[in-house]
Design a protein around this motif. Structure first.
Motif, PDB file in Angstrom:
ATOM      1  N   VAL A 211       2.690   6.598 -42.700  1.00 40.77           N
ATOM      2  CA  VAL A 211       2.069   5.023 -42.393  1.00 40.77           C
ATOM      3  C   VAL A 211       1.337   5.378 -40.816  1.00 40.77           C
ATOM      4  CG1 VAL A 211       2.643   3.014 -41.673  1.00 40.77           C
ATOM      5  CG2 VAL A 211       4.042   4.027 -43.781  1.00 40.77           C
ATOM      6  N   PHE A 212       0.123   5.415 -40.856  1.00 39.75           N
ATOM      7  CA  PHE A 212      -0.561   4.839 -39.368  1.00 39.75           C
ATOM      8  C   PHE A 212      -0.312   3.757 -38.856  1.00 39.75           C
ATOM      9  CE2 PHE A 212      -2.458   8.294 -42.350  1.00 39.75           C
ATOM     10  CZ  PHE A 212      -2.080   9.686 -41.715  1.00 39.75           C
ATOM     11  N   ASN A 213      -0.227   4.032 -37.113  1.00 40.25           N
ATOM     12  CA  ASN A 213      -0.548   2.876 -36.828  1.00 40.25           C
ATOM     13  C   ASN A 213      -1.060   2.718 -35.315  1.00 40.25           C
ATOM     14  OD1 ASN A 213       1.743   1.035 -38.045  1.00 40.25           O
ATOM     15  ND2 ASN A 213       3.089   2.741 -37.431  1.00 40.25           N
ATOM     16  N   SER A 214      -2.046   1.289 -34.596  1.00 40.36           N
ATOM     17  CA  SER A 214      -2.359   1.529 -33.665  1.00 40.36           C
ATOM     18  C   SER A 214      -0.848   1.723 -32.939  1.00 40.36           C
ATOM     19  CB  SER A 214      -3.012   0.474 -33.235  1.00 40.36           C
ATOM     20  OG  SER A 214      -4.030  -0.324 -34.722  1.00 40.36           O
ATOM     21  N   LEU A 215      -1.969   2.064 -31.129  1.00 42.41           N
ATOM     22  CA  LEU A 215      -1.070   2.505 -30.221  1.00 42.41           C
ATOM     23  C   LEU A 215      -0.971   0.868 -30.282  1.00 42.41           C
ATOM     24  CD1 LEU A 215      -3.961   4.888 -28.547  1.00 42.41           C
ATOM     25  CD2 LEU A 215      -0.961   5.139 -29.156  1.00 42.41           C
ATOM     26  N   PRO A 216       0.345   0.622 -29.244  1.00 42.19           N
ATOM     27  CA  PRO A 216       1.228  -0.605 -28.248  1.00 42.19           C
ATOM     28  C   PRO A 216      -0.306  -1.436 -27.771  1.00 42.19           C
ATOM     29  CG  PRO A 216       2.705   0.990 -27.413  1.00 42.19           C
ATOM     30  CD  PRO A 216       0.925   2.207 -28.629  1.00 42.19           C
ATOM     31  N   TYR A 217      -1.200  -0.871 -26.845  1.00 45.89           N
ATOM     32  CA  TYR A 217      -2.218  -1.660 -26.262  1.00 45.89           C
ATOM     33  C   TYR A 217      -2.992  -2.819 -27.715  1.00 45.89           C
ATOM     34  CZ  TYR A 217      -6.739   1.298 -26.765  1.00 45.89           C
ATOM     35  OH  TYR A 217      -7.208   1.857 -27.512  1.00 45.89           O
ATOM     36  N   GLU A 218      -3.592  -1.918 -28.444  1.00 45.58           N
ATOM     37  CA  GLU A 218      -4.021  -1.871 -29.658  1.00 45.58           C
ATOM     38  C   GLU A 218      -4.060  -3.152 -30.381  1.00 45.58           C
ATOM     39  OE1 GLU A 218      -8.084   0.014 -31.010  1.00 45.58           O
ATOM     40  OE2 GLU A 218      -6.582   0.693 -32.828  1.00 45.58           O
ATOM     41  N   VAL A 219      -2.097  -3.397 -31.005  1.00 46.30           N
ATOM     42  CA  VAL A 219      -1.892  -4.028 -31.515  1.00 46.30           C
ATOM     43  C   VAL A 219      -2.117  -4.866 -30.558  1.00 46.30           C
ATOM     44  CG1 VAL A 219       0.837  -3.984 -32.095  1.00 46.30           C
ATOM     45  CG2 VAL A 219       0.319  -1.956 -31.932  1.00 46.30           C
ATOM     46  N   ASP A 220      -1.408  -5.193 -29.680  1.00 45.56           N
ATOM     47  CA  ASP A 220      -1.412  -6.642 -28.929  1.00 45.56           C
ATOM     48  C   ASP A 220      -2.970  -7.128 -28.717  1.00 45.56           C
ATOM     49  OD1 ASP A 220       0.948  -6.608 -28.050  1.00 45.56           O
ATOM     50  OD2 ASP A 220       0.064  -5.382 -25.787  1.00 45.56           O
ATOM     51  N   ALA A 221      -4.095  -6.165 -28.724  1.00 46.53           N
ATOM     52  CA  ALA A 221      -5.585  -6.102 -28.828  1.00 46.53           C
ATOM     53  C   ALA A 221      -6.154  -7.325 -30.391  1.00 46.53           C
ATOM     54  CB  ALA A 221      -6.519  -5.039 -28.755  1.00 46.53           C
ATOM     55  N   THR A 222      -5.268  -6.922 -31.019  1.00 43.29           N
ATOM     56  CA  THR A 222      -5.650  -6.874 -32.593  1.00 43.29           C
ATOM     57  C   THR A 222      -4.937  -8.541 -32.820  1.00 43.29           C
ATOM     58  OG1 THR A 222      -3.735  -5.976 -33.749  1.00 43.29           O
ATOM     59  CG2 THR A 222      -6.043  -4.700 -33.578  1.00 43.29           C
ATOM     60  N   LYS A 223      -3.863  -8.640 -31.991  1.00 42.26           N
ATOM     61  CA  LYS A 223      -3.753 -10.275 -32.373  1.00 42.26           C
ATOM     62  C   LYS A 223      -4.580 -11.096 -32.061  1.00 42.26           C
ATOM     63  CE  LYS A 223       1.023  -8.880 -31.777  1.00 42.26           C
ATOM     64  NZ  LYS A 223       2.677  -8.727 -31.227  1.00 42.26           N
ATOM     65  N   LYS A 224      -4.956 -10.355 -31.025  1.00 38.10           N
ATOM     66  CA  LYS A 224      -5.757 -12.118 -30.442  1.00 38.10           C
ATOM     67  C   LYS A 224      -7.719 -11.461 -31.458  1.00 38.10           C
ATOM     68  CE  LYS A 224      -4.255 -11.085 -25.849  1.00 38.10           C
ATOM     69  NZ  LYS A 224      -3.859 -11.376 -24.660  1.00 38.10           N
TER      70      LYS A 224
END
Length: 757
Positions: free
Chosen positions: A693-706
């Motif tokens: 399972v692949f996940n984005s880094l924390p900073y990008e998780v925040d960016a994808t919410k917007k």
């Protein structure tokens, strides 16, 4: 993309030499008022040979051997499918086969004028051939065939033979369309038997998109409309295909009619330039403008790069994030046969110039284009794409995190080695990769995969910067200039930003700068190189030279530019990456394994050679390097999916050699059915899923919410990683590279988790 070093800073000496030498050209400055195309052509020949001979890394001698190469390449470019010239024309041309070197030196346009005028004549004559062939229905029960191996096909000996060749060729085009239309009719008939509820259920099953009341209403209206439509008869379909083929050929010839003498002369000039080496080429004024746009990084249209292969246009690459990439139907290697604007009749683009094919595919954002493509397995499909702007963000580096056995690993994907030479404060690949490494370290990763698959190269400076992140200070690449001077580019920063386990992934399309990075990591024994048997094999550097700088007061307008090979780079072990590329430590089969796609498959590619090695020291902090490679090879040998990939690659190679098509409709359908049945065996390759399972880094998780568009792109990337067997093996290798101490630490982490839970 080639490694292109701008005429800046350390290359200023090359520029000064060329400018100094150009003074000699000014004596040939055209007189004011002169405007005849032949005079401009002569000036262009003089500029071309002068700049190449003075600036090329190793200019070929312009002799009889050179002349034969130009002759062959030029005629192949003019008539690749051998449907215009007659053997009598070739008999007339051949006396110039060993004279072109003298004509080039003397600025003699005799051969060009002869071939240009004859081609215009033969093209005009050929219009009647296809019009006559398409005037009456084809007999598809007749047992005849057509061979599309144009390279081995001789030129027609007579007009009658040429007319017959045209008849068979247009019959094949019409037949493929007819079979498509018949299949569509059959699908509509099957669909008509389903209830609207069954169709809605199928849609819900195949799509994650929720059906709104408005969508359902439209769905029902369209369904009712289709049920009222009467199926077309065979006669109607047969007539439609001939009319569409006629319209397509008429469009093709109208494009040809729009070409002027300058366009055809550019083909001749390129045949000359490319004989010095495959990466030396001439950009006419319009091509130069397109090159300038491409260097800016903006891409528009369907998000696919195209390349010409003989008479055909092939998809060479899909741009991540673009509409073709999002659609998941178009693939690298697909051959475009026809292009249609929304509901209009498709236009046959076989034999059409690449620029003209691009013009048909490009269009305003939001408009629809339909591509009829031939897949790698030989099947023919119609793919609909809505045009859009391809965001430059997808050309930048990105990273992801994955876990295995309690360890965290990072995957960094670098699509190209980008840099903006005009703005030192802008993003570049070196700074961005360094930032991603820091982010991955902050996230606690214990190994990194550097993915440069399909990366065609870019800025040499950024390669040095990126390689330097993983080693102590030392040499990264050696460069040799035309004068024989050797230069070594160093990482001078003693800091090692990442000293943990490292894997670099390459494939056949990893070229130029990608090969420098992989070679340096391999020579230092800093990480494991996995991927195709070898990378592309481009070990040369090009400069783009504006030809207008050499002529003062020209009344001819823009003279274009020349991209020429000025340097060659070498590994720090002394060997060149030219032709041989970088051989993977662990070679993994892929679908292109047996196809000829590398620099080594080009007849006039520059040779491999070797120079003295640089002074460097092997990385000694990875104790189980050889053990990890041995374990990976064992896994590969026992992996059934890998065996199926290799089998598929061999089948595609066999299919690539089959060029004879039956023009009997029953046999043609049987051939297509056999191809479809055979390709089903390999369907599981596309359905493969790894266990990660692949996940984005924390900073990008925040960016994808917007940003929902960014979220879709990252979700799609992670989805592709989860289906990527090569990434899976890379992660296994990282795990094998872990030291015993780290594995003991992992056991402790697991035990601590159990205690806390």
């Amino acid at each position: 993309m080639n490694v292109i070093i701008q005429f800046m800073k350390r290359n200023y000496k090359i520029l000064l030499v060329i400018i100094a030498l150009s003074v000699g050209l000014w004596s040939f400055m055209p007189k004011q008022g002169a405007s005849k195309d032949p005079e401009k052509d002569k000036l262009l020949l003089e500029l071309l040979t002068f700049v190449i001979e003075k600036g090329h890394y190793n200019p070929a001698a312009i002799d009889d051997t050179f002349s034969k190469g130009v002759y062959k390449d030029y005629l192949n470019a003019l008539d690749p499918s051998k449907r215009f010239f007659l053997q009598s024309d070739i008999d007339e041309f051949v006396k110039y086969e060993t004279q072109l070197d003298d004509q080039i030196k003397n600025k003699d346009l005799t051969f060009f004028d002869l071939t240009y005028n004859r081609l215009m004549q033969r093209m005009e004559e050929s219009k009647s051939y296809y019009k006559e062939a398409l005037a009456t229905p084809f007999d598809y029960k007749k047992d005849e065939s057509f061979n599309t191996d144009y390279e081995k096909m001789p030129f027609a000996k007579s007009t009658a033979e040429l007319k017959e060749r045209w008849r068979l060729q247009v019959k094949l085009s019409a037949l493929s369309s007819l079979v498509e239309k018949q299949k569509l009719q059959e699908d509509l008939a099957k669909d008509a038997k389903k209830t609207i509820e069954e169709k809605l259920a199928d849609y819900r099953k195949d799509s994650s998109e929720e059906i709104t009341p408005e969508m359902e209403k439209k769905f029902r209206e369209d369904d009712a409309k289709k049920k009222n439509e009467k199926p077309k008869t065979y006669e109607q379909l047969e007539k439609e295909t001939r009319e569409a083929t006629l319209s397509s050929l008429n469009d093709n010839f109208s494009f040809i009619k729009d070409l002027d003498r300058e366009d055809w002369f550019s083909i001749y000039v390129n045949a000359i330039a490319s004989r010095f080496d495959p990466h030396t080429s001439y950009f006419g004024p319009s091509e130069k403008e397109k090159f300038d746009v491409s260097m800016s990084g903006k891409l528009e249209g369907i998000g696919a790069r195209l390349q010409k292969k003989g008479d055909f246009t092939e998809i060479s690459e899909l741009i991540s994030g673009g509409p073709a990439w999002r659609g998941k139907q178009l693939e690298s290697g697909d051959v475009i046969l026809k292009v249609a604007q929304k509901d209009a009749e498709p236009v046959d683009v076989v034999g059409m110039r690449l620029d003209d094919v691009v013009k048909k595919i490009k269009g305003p954002k939001g408009t629809e284009v339909r591509l009829t493509v031939k897949k790698q397995d030989g099947t023919i499909k119609v793919i609909t794409i809505v045009r859009d702007e391809v965001e430059i963000e997808e050309t930048y580096v990105k990273s992801s995190i994955v876990e295995k056995d309690g360890f965290k690993y990072g995957v960094i994907y670098l699509p190209k080695f980008y840099i903006d030479f005009e703005d030192q404060n802008s993003r570049d690949a070196g700074k961005d990769v360094a930032q991603e490494v820091e982010r991955l370290k902050a996230a606690g990763v214990q190994g990194i995969v550097m993915d440069v698959r399909d990366n065609g190269g870019g800025s040499l400076k950024t390669v040095v910067d990126i390689a330097g992140l993983f080693i102590d200070q030392g040499p990264i690449v050696q460069i040799k200039s035309a004068a024989g001077k050797k230069e070594v580019l160093y990482d001078k920063d003693p800091k090692v930003q990442w000293d943990g386990p490292l894997v670099v992934m390459i494939n056949e399309f990893s070229a130029s700068a990608s090969e420098i990075l992989a070679a340096a990591i391999q020579d230092y024994k800093r990480g494991v190189i996995i991927g195709s048997k070898q990378s592309y094999g481009k070990g040369t550097v090009q400069n783009v030279i504006d030809l207008n700088q050499f002529v003062r007061g020209s009344t001819y307008g823009d003279l274009g530019a020349l991209k020429t090979t000025t340097q060659k780079f070498y590994r720090i072990n002394g060997g060149s990456t030219q032709l041989e590329g970088v051989k993977s430590d662990i070679a993994i089969p892929d679908r292109y394994s047996y196809l000829k796609m590398g620099e080594r498959d080009i007849d006039n590619a520059m040779p491999w050679d070797k120079i003295d090695p640089a002074d460097y020291h092997i990385w000694n902090k990875q104790n189980n390097f050889d053990l990890a490679i041995a374990k990976s090879r064992e896994r590969m040998a026992a992996n059934a999916q890998m065996k199926l990939i290799d089998e598929n690659a061999k089948w595609l190679d066999e299919r690539n050699k089959e060029n004879v098509y039956s023009l009997n409709i029953d046999k043609f359908k049987a051939e297509q059915k056999a191809l479809e049945d055979k390709s089903k065996k390999y369907k599981s390759l596309a359905d493969y899923k790894n266990s990660f399972v692949f996940n984005s880094l924390p900073y990008e998780v925040d960016a994808t919410k917007k940003d929902p568009v960014l979220k879709e792109k990252r979700d799609r990337w992670h989805e592709s990683l989860a289906k990527d067997i090569y990434i899976e093996e890379a992660i296994h290798i990282l795990n094998d590279l872990q030291s015993e101490n780290n594995k003991g630490l992992t056991s402790k982490v697991k035990k601590d988790k159990l205690v806390k839970s």
